[in-house]
Design a protein around this motif. Structure first.
Motif, PDB file in Angstrom:
ATOM      1  N   GLU A  96      24.566  19.498  17.447  1.00 14.90           N
ATOM      2  CA  GLU A  96      24.805  20.242  18.677  1.00 14.90           C
ATOM      3  C   GLU A  96      23.488  20.614  19.354  1.00 14.90           C
ATOM      4  N   ARG A  97      22.480  20.985  18.562  1.00  9.45           N
ATOM      5  CA  ARG A  97      21.177  21.294  19.146  1.00  9.45           C
ATOM      6  C   ARG A  97      20.558  20.043  19.769  1.00  9.45           C
ATOM      7  N   GLU A  98      20.752  18.899  19.104  1.00  8.31           N
ATOM      8  CA  GLU A  98      20.240  17.642  19.655  1.00  8.31           C
ATOM      9  C   GLU A  98      20.924  17.334  20.991  1.00  8.31           C
ATOM     10  N   MET A  99      22.226  17.597  21.071  1.00 13.38           N
ATOM     11  CA  MET A  99      22.946  17.377  22.330  1.00 13.38           C
ATOM     12  C   MET A  99      22.383  18.265  23.433  1.00 13.38           C
ATOM     13  N   GLU A 100      22.108  19.536  23.109  1.00 14.43           N
ATOM     14  CA  GLU A 100      21.538  20.445  24.108  1.00 14.43           C
ATOM     15  C   GLU A 100      20.170  19.962  24.574  1.00 14.43           C
ATOM     16  N   GLU A 101      19.348  19.514  23.634  1.00 12.66           N
ATOM     17  CA  GLU A 101      18.019  19.019  24.007  1.00 12.66           C
ATOM     18  C   GLU A 101      18.127  17.776  24.876  1.00 12.66           C
ATOM     19  N   ARG A 102      19.056  16.885  24.556  1.00 14.82           N
ATOM     20  CA  ARG A 102      19.243  15.685  25.374  1.00 14.82           C
ATOM     21  C   ARG A 102      19.714  16.053  26.774  1.00 14.82           C
ATOM     22  N   ALA A 103      20.583  17.072  26.861  1.00  9.52           N
ATOM     23  CA  ALA A 103      21.059  17.504  28.173  1.00  9.52           C
ATOM     24  C   ALA A 103      19.914  18.068  29.004  1.00  9.52           C
ATOM     25  N   ILE A 104      19.023  18.828  28.352  1.00  5.68           N
ATOM     26  CA  ILE A 104      17.869  19.383  29.072  1.00  5.68           C
ATOM     27  C   ILE A 104      16.945  18.267  29.544  1.00  5.68           C
ATOM     28  N   ILE A 105      16.679  17.300  28.667  1.00  6.46           N
ATOM     29  CA  ILE A 105      15.808  16.180  29.044  1.00  6.46           C
ATOM     30  C   ILE A 105      16.426  15.378  30.176  1.00  6.46           C
ATOM     31  N   ALA A 106      17.737  15.154  30.099  1.00  9.18           N
ATOM     32  CA  ALA A 106      18.406  14.410  31.171  1.00  9.18           C
ATOM     33  C   ALA A 106      18.321  15.152  32.492  1.00  9.18           C
ATOM     34  N   ALA A 107      18.475  16.489  32.448  1.00  5.39           N
ATOM     35  CA  ALA A 107      18.379  17.277  33.675  1.00  5.39           C
ATOM     36  C   ALA A 107      16.966  17.225  34.246  1.00  5.39           C
ATOM     37  N   GLN A 108      15.951  17.294  33.378  1.00  2.00           N
ATOM     38  CA  GLN A 108      14.570  17.201  33.847  1.00  2.00           C
ATOM     39  C   GLN A 108      14.282  15.845  34.486  1.00  2.00           C
ATOM     40  N   ASN A 109      14.768  14.775  33.846  1.00  2.00           N
ATOM     41  CA  ASN A 109      14.560  13.441  34.411  1.00  2.00           C
ATOM     42  C   ASN A 109      15.265  13.297  35.754  1.00  2.00           C
ATOM     43  N   SER A 110      16.450  13.858  35.852  1.00  3.71           N
ATOM     44  CA  SER A 110      17.184  13.792  37.118  1.00  3.71           C
ATOM     45  C   SER A 110      16.446  14.559  38.210  1.00  3.71           C
ATOM     46  N   LEU A 111      15.870  15.711  37.853  1.00  4.26           N
ATOM     47  CA  LEU A 111      15.116  16.490  38.832  1.00  4.26           C
ATOM     48  C   LEU A 111      13.866  15.736  39.277  1.00  4.26           C
ATOM     49  N   ARG A 112      13.158  15.129  38.337  1.00  5.08           N
ATOM     50  CA  ARG A 112      11.971  14.355  38.702  1.00  5.08           C
ATOM     51  C   ARG A 112      12.327  13.196  39.618  1.00  5.08           C
ATOM     52  N   ALA A 145      14.874  13.013  41.667  1.00  2.00           N
ATOM     53  CA  ALA A 145      15.223  13.539  42.989  1.00  2.00           C
ATOM     54  C   ALA A 145      13.985  13.918  43.782  1.00  2.00           C
ATOM     55  N   ILE A 146      12.997  14.546  43.115  1.00  5.61           N
ATOM     56  CA  ILE A 146      11.757  14.933  43.808  1.00  5.61           C
ATOM     57  C   ILE A 146      10.999  13.700  44.266  1.00  5.61           C
ATOM     58  N   HIS A 147      10.928  12.694  43.396  1.00  9.12           N
ATOM     59  CA  HIS A 147      10.220  11.463  43.762  1.00  9.12           C
ATOM     60  C   HIS A 147      10.909  10.763  44.930  1.00  9.12           C
ATOM     61  N   ARG A 148      12.229  10.744  44.910  1.00  3.53           N
ATOM     62  CA  ARG A 148      12.956  10.117  46.007  1.00  3.53           C
ATOM     63  C   ARG A 148      12.727  10.861  47.312  1.00  3.53           C
ATOM     64  N   GLN A 149      12.694  12.191  47.224  1.00  2.00           N
ATOM     65  CA  GLN A 149      12.474  12.993  48.427  1.00  2.00           C
ATOM     66  C   GLN A 149      11.065  12.780  48.981  1.00  2.00           C
ATOM     67  N   ARG A 150      10.078  12.696  48.097  1.00  2.00           N
ATOM     68  CA  ARG A 150       8.702  12.466  48.552  1.00  2.00           C
ATOM     69  C   ARG A 150       8.556  11.086  49.163  1.00  2.00           C
ATOM     70  N   THR A 151       9.229  10.112  48.572  1.00  2.00           N
ATOM     71  CA  THR A 151       9.143   8.752  49.104  1.00  2.00           C
ATOM     72  C   THR A 151       9.752   8.657  50.487  1.00  2.00           C
ATOM     73  N   SER A 152      10.896   9.295  50.664  1.00  5.37           N
ATOM     74  CA  SER A 152      11.536   9.266  51.982  1.00  5.37           C
ATOM     75  C   SER A 152      10.711  10.035  53.004  1.00  5.37           C
ATOM     76  N   ARG A 153      10.029  11.084  52.572  1.00  3.77           N
ATOM     77  CA  ARG A 153       9.190  11.847  53.489  1.00  3.77           C
ATOM     78  C   ARG A 153       7.972  11.041  53.912  1.00  3.77           C
ATOM     79  N   GLY A 154       7.476  10.163  53.026  1.00  2.19           N
ATOM     80  CA  GLY A 154       6.330   9.343  53.366  1.00  2.19           C
ATOM     81  C   GLY A 154       6.630   8.346  54.463  1.00  2.19           C
ATOM     82  N   HIS A 155       7.923   8.012  54.658  1.00  2.06           N
ATOM     83  CA  HIS A 155       8.316   7.084  55.717  1.00  2.06           C
ATOM     84  C   HIS A 155       8.807   7.797  56.963  1.00  2.06           C
ATOM     85  N   SER A 156       8.578   9.099  57.034  1.00  6.46           N
ATOM     86  CA  SER A 156       9.055   9.863  58.189  1.00  6.46           C
ATOM     87  C   SER A 156       7.985   9.852  59.283  1.00  6.46           C
ATOM     88  N   ASP A 157       8.155  10.731  60.274  1.00  7.45           N
ATOM     89  CA  ASP A 157       7.226  10.777  61.400  1.00  7.45           C
ATOM     90  C   ASP A 157       5.885  11.379  61.038  1.00  7.45           C
TER      91      ASP A 157
END
Length: 245
Positions: free
Chosen positions: A175-191, A193-205
């Protein structure tokens, strides 16, 4: 008159077998046509969809999916699907006998090996003979068999300990391993999303700051432009030193 009376019995003796054979042949043709008509695919099937589980079974199913998150939950699979007769010549006899015997849920590993079976009784319960057959067969195959109701579910540690041989400590670590995997997955998802947002901003005005005019002569030169990037306002904090780093 005498000639007719003399030939009539012979005529009947010849005609009766012919009529009998003709009648049998017509009956056979009619039966074959009826069979073909029944086998013909209908233009509109007199059937509709229904759920493979009822509400009581669904509650147990969802609980099993959480308890055995690392296994597969098979629904109403016959026992003949995962058992094999020791004598090949007896396979058809055992199939006819056990072909209609199934468990509500069968838990198996990713390689298809069954680790346990669960039955969810209906309002009338499970017949004693059916329950005895399943218990006897599955126990001899070393497959745990439980009867479970949604209002009396065992603990996850209990059923995993019985089906998988896990100890409470290993369950807590899992169960602790599942919690750690969930945290890592959330961190990767956040990274991501941030990278995608920065990339789209680089192609803006907003163009890259390197195109800004350089400082005039005599004006103090700032280090700020070196901290700017093409796709963000400031570089991430971990790329430049500060008082807290």
């Amino acid at each position: 008159m005498n000639t007719l009376s003399w030939t009539s019995p012979w005529l009947l003796a010849v005609l009766l077998p012919v009529v009998a054979v003709l009648g049998a042949w017509l009956q056979r043709v009619w039966t074959a046509r009826s069979t073909r008509a029944r086998r013909k695919l209908p233009d509109h099937w007199p059937l509709g969809l229904r759920s493979v589980v009822n509400s009581e079974e669904a509650r147990v199913w969802h609980w099993l999916a959480r308890a055995f998150y690392d296994h597969h939950i098979m629904i109403k699979m016959p026992v003949t699907r995962f058992t094999l007769p020791r004598e090949k010549q007896e396979s058809m006899d055992w199939y006819k006998l056990l072909g209609g015997v199934y468990c509500t849920f069968t838990i198996c590993r990713a390689d298809g090996r069954v680790v346990g079976c669960v039955d969810v009784p209906g309002t009338a319960g499970i017949p004693r003979s059916t329950r005895a057959v399943k218990h006897s067969l599955l126990s001899q195959c070393h497959v745990p068999y439980w009867v479970v109701r949604s209002n009396g579910l065992p603990t996850v540690a209990e059923i995993r300990g019985e089906f998988l041989g896990e100890s409470p400590m290993s369950q807590a670590m899992r169960e602790r391993e599942m919690e750690e995997r969930a945290i890592i997955a959330a961190q990767n998802s956040l990274r991501t999303a941030i990278h995608r947002q920065r990339t789209s901003r680089g192609h803006s005005d907003f163009g890259p700051l390197s195109n800004w005019p350089s400082s005039q002569a005599g004006e103090p030169r700032s280090d700020l432009p070196s901290q700017w990037q093409d796709n963000s306002f400031l570089a991430p904090l971990d790329s430049r030193r500060g008082d807290l780093l």
